[in-house]
Design an enzyme around this catalytic site. Structure first.
Site, PDB file in Angstrom:
ATOM      1  CB  THR A 265      28.349 -22.969  -6.820  1.00 23.57           C
ATOM      2  OG1 THR A 265      29.439 -22.613  -5.973  1.00 23.57           O
ATOM      3  CG2 THR A 265      27.134 -23.340  -5.985  1.00 23.57           C
TER       4      THR A 265
ATOM      5  CG  HIS B 238      37.528 -29.450  -3.875  1.00 21.97           C
ATOM      6  ND1 HIS B 238      37.125 -29.280  -2.578  1.00 21.97           N
ATOM      7  CD2 HIS B 238      38.241 -28.343  -4.187  1.00 21.97           C
ATOM      8  CE1 HIS B 238      37.577 -28.124  -2.116  1.00 21.97           C
ATOM      9  NE2 HIS B 238      38.260 -27.537  -3.087  1.00 21.97           N
TER      10      HIS B 238
ATOM     11  CB  SER C 121      35.831 -26.964   1.601  1.00 19.80           C
ATOM     12  OG  SER C 121      35.308 -25.869   0.889  1.00 19.80           O
TER      13      SER C 121
END
Length: 193
Positions: free
Chosen positions: A33, A48, A14
């Site tokens: 998602t 995140h 990521s």
């Protein structure tokens, strides 16, 4: 141009995908998602989000656990006629999207072929997306065989989905220990035999 970034858990995939987006555009759309099923996952999501803000890169975040194909089409239509640089679109991640659909299909008894329909719809949307698209997924087939049937089904479907998406992507990166390696340029080709 579609790019697939794969690797194991905590491999750095990521982070690499986000850096790729940052270096390839002046703004981005982040399709997340992940669903927050518990406190630990909610904390991960918040981390995140904070990490993305720290970079100073302008992200528009769209939380979409199921309709990733529709979201790709929507972003494409919103950016299609503009003269501005299109955003780098980051879809993170395929395996969470797959998990969401497998659990939904099982709980709602949506039919045996529904997963295939959704996967085909997503692959087609990836193929037609006209701008920079970075997709994160997990390599789940390198570990032990799950002891329960849903886990085995997930492992198999994730492998199939990853193969289908990799086939339509221009570049495929494997990230291990934070080190990205571009696989398509290294791939064996039958004409080399």
């Amino acid at each position: 141009m579609a790019i697939l970034v794969t690797g194991g858990a905590r491999s750095g995939k990521s982070s690499f995908a986000e850096q790729y987006a940052i270096r390839s555009s002046n703004h981005g759309v982040y399709i997340a998602t992940c669903q927050s099923y518990d406190e630990e996952m909610a904390d991960r999501i918040m981390k995140h989000q904070k990490d993305r803000k720290v970079t100073g890169f302008v992200w528009k975040t769209c939380e979409e656990p199921y309709e990733a194909a529709e979201m790709l089409d929507k972003v494409a239509s919103e950016t299609g006629d503009k003269r501005d640089e299109p955003p780098a679109l980051l879809l993170d991640c395929l395996t969470l999207w797959l998990t969401n659909w497998m659990l939904r299909i099982e709980c709602e008894r949506l039919g045996e072929d529904r997963l295939e329909q959704e996967m085909s719809k997503l692959v087609a949307a990836i193929e037609r997306y006209p701008h920079k698209l970075i997709i994160v997924t997990n390599e789940v087939g390198d570990g032990i065989v799950p002891e329960y049937s849903l886990g085995r089904a997930f492992r198999d479907e994730a492998g199939r989905l990853n193969q289908r998406v990799a086939a339509v992507c221009d570049r495929v990166f494997l990230v291990t220990a934070g080190i990205p390696v571009e696989l398509k340029s290294l791939a064996f080709r039958w004409e080399q035999l």
